[in-house]
Design an enzyme around this catalytic site. Structure first.
Site, PDB file in Angstrom:
ATOM      1  N   TYR A   1       3.629   6.922   9.678  1.00  0.00           N
ATOM      2  CA  TYR A   1       2.786   5.779   9.317  1.00  0.00           C
ATOM      3  C   TYR A   1       3.632   4.652   8.695  1.00  0.00           C
ATOM      4  O   TYR A   1       3.460   3.484   9.047  1.00  0.00           O
ATOM      5  CB  TYR A   1       1.669   6.211   8.352  1.00  0.00           C
ATOM      6  CG  TYR A   1       0.526   5.229   8.284  1.00  0.00           C
ATOM      7  CD1 TYR A   1      -0.669   5.484   8.961  1.00  0.00           C
ATOM      8  CD2 TYR A   1       0.636   4.030   7.574  1.00  0.00           C
ATOM      9  CE1 TYR A   1      -1.722   4.576   8.924  1.00  0.00           C
ATOM     10  CE2 TYR A   1      -0.404   3.121   7.534  1.00  0.00           C
ATOM     11  CZ  TYR A   1      -1.580   3.394   8.201  1.00  0.00           C
ATOM     12  OH  TYR A   1      -2.615   2.497   8.163  1.00  0.00           O
TER      13      TYR A   1
ATOM     14  N   PRO B   1      -5.206   1.549  18.115  1.00  0.00           N
ATOM     15  CA  PRO B   1      -4.834   0.988  16.807  1.00  0.00           C
ATOM     16  C   PRO B   1      -4.895   1.969  15.637  1.00  0.00           C
ATOM     17  O   PRO B   1      -4.522   1.615  14.515  1.00  0.00           O
ATOM     18  CB  PRO B   1      -5.842  -0.153  16.603  1.00  0.00           C
ATOM     19  CG  PRO B   1      -6.959   0.133  17.538  1.00  0.00           C
ATOM     20  CD  PRO B   1      -6.425   0.946  18.655  1.00  0.00           C
TER      21      PRO B   1
ATOM     22  N   LYS C   1       0.265   0.734  14.836  1.00  0.00           N
ATOM     23  CA  LYS C   1       1.635   0.633  15.363  1.00  0.00           C
ATOM     24  C   LYS C   1       1.878  -0.530  16.327  1.00  0.00           C
ATOM     25  O   LYS C   1       3.033  -0.854  16.621  1.00  0.00           O
ATOM     26  CB  LYS C   1       2.005   1.944  16.092  1.00  0.00           C
ATOM     27  CG  LYS C   1       2.250   3.106  15.155  1.00  0.00           C
ATOM     28  CD  LYS C   1       3.604   2.997  14.478  1.00  0.00           C
ATOM     29  CE  LYS C   1       3.725   3.851  13.241  1.00  0.00           C
ATOM     30  NZ  LYS C   1       3.441   3.174  11.975  1.00  0.00           N
TER      31      LYS C   1
ATOM     32  N   TYR D   1      -9.656   6.185   6.250  1.00  0.00           N
ATOM     33  CA  TYR D   1      -9.879   6.636   7.625  1.00  0.00           C
ATOM     34  C   TYR D   1     -10.942   7.728   7.562  1.00  0.00           C
ATOM     35  O   TYR D   1     -10.750   8.742   6.889  1.00  0.00           O
ATOM     36  CB  TYR D   1      -8.593   7.231   8.222  1.00  0.00           C
ATOM     37  CG  TYR D   1      -7.556   6.193   8.598  1.00  0.00           C
ATOM     38  CD1 TYR D   1      -6.694   5.658   7.641  1.00  0.00           C
ATOM     39  CD2 TYR D   1      -7.428   5.758   9.912  1.00  0.00           C
ATOM     40  CE1 TYR D   1      -5.741   4.713   7.993  1.00  0.00           C
ATOM     41  CE2 TYR D   1      -6.470   4.819  10.269  1.00  0.00           C
ATOM     42  CZ  TYR D   1      -5.633   4.299   9.307  1.00  0.00           C
ATOM     43  OH  TYR D   1      -4.693   3.360   9.661  1.00  0.00           O
TER      44      TYR D   1
ATOM     45  N   HIS E   1       0.850  -1.194   0.000  1.00  0.00           N
ATOM     46  CA  HIS E   1       0.000   0.000   0.000  1.00  0.00           C
ATOM     47  C   HIS E   1       0.885   1.243   0.000  1.00  0.00           C
ATOM     48  O   HIS E   1       1.674   1.442   0.914  1.00  0.00           O
ATOM     49  CB  HIS E   1      -0.928   0.007   1.218  1.00  0.00           C
ATOM     50  CG  HIS E   1      -2.135  -0.844   1.014  1.00  0.00           C
ATOM     51  ND1 HIS E   1      -3.330  -0.626   1.648  1.00  0.00           N
ATOM     52  CD2 HIS E   1      -2.330  -1.923   0.212  1.00  0.00           C
ATOM     53  CE1 HIS E   1      -4.215  -1.533   1.250  1.00  0.00           C
ATOM     54  NE2 HIS E   1      -3.622  -2.330   0.400  1.00  0.00           N
TER      55      HIS E   1
END
Ligand SMILES: Cc1cc2nc3c(=O)[nH]c(=O)nc-3n(C[C@H](O)[C@H](O)[C@H](O)COP(=O)(O)OP(=O)(O)OC[C@H]3O[C@@H](n4cnc5c(N)ncnc54)[C@H](O)[C@@H]3O)c2cc1C
Length: 391
Positions: free
Chosen positions: A384, A292, A296, A200, A72
């Site tokens: 990220y 979450p 991580k 998100y 991704h």
């Protein structure tokens, strides 16, 4: 039965450590109080940083991950009726890999079986002692028989509810914690994901996340209250609520189906300091928890194990204990950076009951800034995909 390293916990932390030590010729025993089937059935993380992928390669279990994992190169943020992409590859030259924690666990368990490494499952009443002296001991009961395992070191890889942290005298450590006033309900289904990359969602009805484990298996999450119970969430209620939190054109594309797992997890930030106590080393969720939102948890477990395995291998090869001495400090530097990121992602994406109008406007301004400023988007992207690891 004696060994060099007794590893308590057969989750990703314990199994990774066992495999890395095995490849270095260091003897270890993995002890878990659950069965392999139970451990494999826990649906958890699914986004791997490069550091984690490289560690799994080093452990010799990267083949399926490279064949089946999904690369991704970005994520999407949905707010204000629009979708905004954060382009990891363009901003940092790096990406993440989507590959379920259950698959990571399966690969590691298979490798351990193939290598003949000793594992004890369904051990009852696991106790640790003597880790502040020269010869630590692990005691447990299996099939009605008491066992004693003497070792040089104990690795406490037994998760948030494990026995290792609880065996410490209270004055030996401090905990720093934040409990969030909401949880996530997660649903796993054998349906194609609604999009190629994670979405998100910041929505007035609450946060949502469209995630996946493969091209045919989806994982969706909804922010829920702490009072809610999973039985109250029929599949139909879940899909209806998810659609309400998605933009109409995305909701239209959503393929729904029967859930194969549904669970509620509370959100928490938690750190234990230090992470070493004499000959006991805590790693992974035994030492820290992140909400979450930043993906991580599993990645931090992997970076702890990278430090711990290298320190133990150095000690057994050369007698040099500097790596073991610096373990806690090194881990905690990275842990706090991930704690910050996970807290921040949580704070910009969820509805907080007491935030008020000011809080809502600031949250919106944060999101606007993120998608308008390359610097802000880069800051999100670099955390990220995973900050560089100190050697
Ligand atoms: C519901 C849920 C959802 C999550 N979702 C995400 C996500 O989306 N993204 C993300 O990055 N992270 C997520 N995480 C976090 C991630 O799964 C963990 O960070 C990861 O599992 C840590 O691995 P670990 O090996 O340290 O601990 P665990 O996986 O918890 O393994 C600990 C092991 O120790 C064993 N054990 C416990 N007590 C004892 C005892 N007394 N004696 C012997 N053995 C014991 C347990 O059976 C278990 O096998 C999630 C966690 C949970 C709980």
């Amino acid at each position: 039965m004696d060994t060099s390293v007794a590893i308590i916990g057969s989750g990703p932390s314990g199994l990774m450590l066992g495999q890395l030590l095995h490849r270095a010729g260091i003897d270890a025993v993995v002890i878990d109080n659950k069965s392999p089937e139970h451990i494999m059935s826990r649906i958890r993380a699914g986004v791997l940083e490069t550091v984690t992928v490289e560690l799994l390669d080093e452990a010799g279990v990267g083949d399926r991950l490279h064949a089946k994992g999904l690369v991704h190169e970005g994520i999407n943020l949905a707010f204000g009726g629009k979708l905004h992409r954060i382009d990891f590859e363009g901003l940092t030259g790096r990406h993440v890999v989507v590959y379920g924690q259950t698959e990571v666990t399966r690969d590691l368990m298979d490798a351990r079986t193939a290598s003949g490494g000793a594992s004890v499952y369904e051990a009852e009443d696991v106790r640790i002692e003597g880790f502040d002296a020269d010869r630590p001991t692990v005691r447990y009961r299996k099939d009605g028989t008491e066992h004693r395992l003497r070792c040089d070191f104990i690795a406490g890889c037994d998760g948030f509810h494990g026995v290792c942290r609880q065996s410490l005298p209270v004055q030996a450590y401090q905990t720093v914690e934040r409990v969030y006033p909401f949880g996530w309900i997660g649903l796993l289904s054998d349906t194609p994901p609604v999009a190629d990359e994670l979405i998100y969602v910041n929505h007035e009805r609450g946060f949502a996340l469209c995630s996946m484990r493969s091209n045919t298996r989806s994982r969706y999450y909804l922010q829920c209250t702490l009072a809610e119970r999973v039985e109250e969430w029929t599949d139909e209620r879940f899909w209806t609520e998810l659609k309400l939190r998605l933009d109409p054109q995305i909701a239209q594309r959503l393929v729904t189906g029967s859930s194969i797992e549904k669970s509620i997890a509370p959100l928490r930030s938690f750190v234990v300091e230090p992470m070493r106590f004499g000959r006991l080393f805590l790693a992974g969720d035994a030492a820290h928890i992140v909400p979450p939102t930043g993906a991580k948890g599993l990645n931090l477990a992997a970076s702890d194990i990278r430090y711990l395995s290298r320190a133990l291998i150095r000690f057994y090869r050369t007698g040099d204990s500097d790596g073991l001495g610096g373990y806690s400090e090194r881990c905690l530097r990275r842990v706090w950076l991930a704690e910050r990121f996970s807290w921040w992602m949580t704070s910009i994406l969820h509805r907080f009951p007491d935030a008020g109008e000011f809080g809502a406007r600031i949250q919106r301004a944060e999101l606007e800034y993120l998608v308008r400023s390359r610097a802000a988007a880069t800051a999100l992207a670099e955390s990220y995909v995973g900050l560089p690891i100190e050697d």
